[in-house]
Scaffold this active site. Sequence first.
Site, PDB file in Angstrom:
ATOM      1  N   SER A  81       0.921  -1.314  -0.009  1.00 53.97           N
ATOM      2  CA  SER A  81      -0.069   0.002   0.076  1.00 53.97           C
ATOM      3  C   SER A  81       0.959   1.283  -0.062  1.00 53.97           C
ATOM      4  O   SER A  81       1.822   1.257  -0.844  1.00 53.97           O
ATOM      5  CB  SER A  81      -0.958   0.050   1.292  1.00 53.97           C
ATOM      6  OG  SER A  81      -1.889   0.940   1.241  1.00 53.97           O
TER       7      SER A  81
ATOM      8  N   ARG B 237     -11.843   6.243  10.231  1.00 59.15           N
ATOM      9  CA  ARG B 237     -11.376   4.860  10.174  1.00 59.15           C
ATOM     10  C   ARG B 237     -12.484   3.914   9.651  1.00 59.15           C
ATOM     11  O   ARG B 237     -12.298   3.119   8.999  1.00 59.15           O
ATOM     12  CB  ARG B 237     -11.083   4.481  11.661  1.00 59.15           C
ATOM     13  CG  ARG B 237     -10.877   2.901  11.783  1.00 59.15           C
ATOM     14  CD  ARG B 237      -9.372   2.754  10.966  1.00 59.15           C
ATOM     15  NE  ARG B 237      -8.842   1.268  11.073  1.00 59.15           N
ATOM     16  CZ  ARG B 237      -8.024   0.799  10.307  1.00 59.15           C
ATOM     17  NH1 ARG B 237      -7.359   1.415   9.446  1.00 59.15           N
ATOM     18  NH2 ARG B 237      -7.370  -0.557  10.525  1.00 59.15           N
TER      19      ARG B 237
ATOM     20  N   ASP C 224      -8.835  -6.197  -4.879  1.00 59.18           N
ATOM     21  CA  ASP C 224      -8.391  -4.894  -4.436  1.00 59.18           C
ATOM     22  C   ASP C 224      -8.913  -3.783  -5.261  1.00 59.18           C
ATOM     23  O   ASP C 224      -8.217  -3.512  -6.277  1.00 59.18           O
ATOM     24  CB  ASP C 224      -6.920  -4.974  -4.207  1.00 59.18           C
ATOM     25  CG  ASP C 224      -6.380  -3.663  -3.394  1.00 59.18           C
ATOM     26  OD1 ASP C 224      -7.065  -2.774  -3.137  1.00 59.18           O
ATOM     27  OD2 ASP C 224      -5.341  -3.682  -3.398  1.00 59.18           O
TER      28      ASP C 224
ATOM     29  N   HIS D 282      -8.182  -5.149  -0.383  1.00 60.73           N
ATOM     30  CA  HIS D 282      -6.813  -4.532  -0.219  1.00 60.73           C
ATOM     31  C   HIS D 282      -6.170  -4.996   1.036  1.00 60.73           C
ATOM     32  O   HIS D 282      -5.023  -5.280   1.292  1.00 60.73           O
ATOM     33  CB  HIS D 282      -7.122  -3.063   0.221  1.00 60.73           C
ATOM     34  CG  HIS D 282      -5.653  -2.197   0.207  1.00 60.73           C
ATOM     35  ND1 HIS D 282      -5.000  -2.219  -0.863  1.00 60.73           N
ATOM     36  CD2 HIS D 282      -5.389  -1.390   1.026  1.00 60.73           C
ATOM     37  CE1 HIS D 282      -3.880  -1.567  -0.508  1.00 60.73           C
ATOM     38  NE2 HIS D 282      -4.034  -0.970   0.844  1.00 60.73           N
ATOM     39  N   ASP D 283      -6.718  -5.417   2.155  1.00 69.69           N
ATOM     40  CA  ASP D 283      -6.161  -5.974   3.172  1.00 69.69           C
ATOM     41  C   ASP D 283      -5.459  -7.395   2.943  1.00 69.69           C
ATOM     42  O   ASP D 283      -4.732  -7.934   3.953  1.00 69.69           O
ATOM     43  CB  ASP D 283      -7.352  -6.218   4.330  1.00 69.69           C
ATOM     44  CG  ASP D 283      -7.498  -5.205   5.337  1.00 69.69           C
ATOM     45  OD1 ASP D 283      -6.797  -4.286   5.056  1.00 69.69           O
ATOM     46  OD2 ASP D 283      -8.214  -4.870   6.050  1.00 69.69           O
TER      47      ASP D 283
END
Length: 374
Positions: free
Chosen positions: A140, A210, A314, A347-348
């Site tokens: 990232s 968040r 992602d 994405h994680d």
Amino acid sequence: MQFAGPLALRSGASISDYTLAYETYGTLNAERSNAVLVCHALNASHHVAGVYQGQARSEGWWDNMVGPGKPLDTDRFFVIGVNNLGSCFGSTGPMHVNPATGRVYGADFPVVTVEDWVDAQAALLDALGIETLAAVMGGSLGGMQALSWTLQYPDRVRHAVVVASAPNLTAENIAFNEVARRAIVTDPDFHGGHFYEHGVVPKRGLRIARMIGHITYLSDDVMNAKFGRILRSAVEGEVAGADYRYSTQDVEFQIESYLRYQGDKFSEYFDANTYLLITRALDYFDPARSHGGKLSAALAQARAKFLLVSFKTDWRFSPARSREIVKALLDNSRNVSYAEIDAPHGHDAFLLDDVRYMGVVRSYFERVAREFQQ
């Protein structure tokens, strides 16, 4: 490590008397040829791997990747993690005192960029006596730093491992960052960034920021598989021990409970000004800008060999963005390996244990190790 400075920043400002927090793992060999720098993403730190003795829940953020016998094997490599300047985990940041004024920096902390972080990391490596990196690696935002290393210090990097990253942010990504920033700066407890003086924390804004970010890190498939449209009351008995339980009356769906838990947790440990600084650094990163928007021209400076990894689900840093980097490197006849992993996690995925992903990284670092062991 303390630096008297000054460190010149891309904004034209400079910072003196700054500290960088860092951790190392493994042993630097006699030739000093086995060092690997791991660059962190937005809310991570220098604590890449391992656990702190006597501290619960202190596992490093990439502990599944870095360690003895792991893909980045610390029995072979000397791994360095550095907390970025402006972050809130030990390096000098907005919550620290400005030695020039005697007041906490707050909103007056200078703007920092990816390139500034790389310069600071290079200063740390100089102090450690490490001239050349076997590799620089990151996911990232960390991947952007790895890419920038190959452009700012092309002769100091032999390999670059860039995971789930991009050559710049799309307008959509910048928009997500801006909405998150507005949530913070419009929190009544923000006080123009000088909330430290008021003894408060803009937790409401941090929670929302968040929650927005976390939505973008997950894929639709994962969110549906994990939560679907399940009502909290429908499964109250079986999830009573889940960490993401949230007890307020207005939470009806499990996904709401999960997001509020993530927001609450984040607001307890992350600094609001740091969030603003780091997301701006993400927005600003664009090595092609000074080359008329031509990424191939920008990457002509790179001399390293590359591994790029992306994940099909992602959508925040899509595989198409990694392919842009691959094409630009191939346009310059650079040595590039590319893996596109069909992992469901969004994405994680770059933080998780997909066997194909871990296998690709392990194989690549075995290749890197063979070079300095010859």
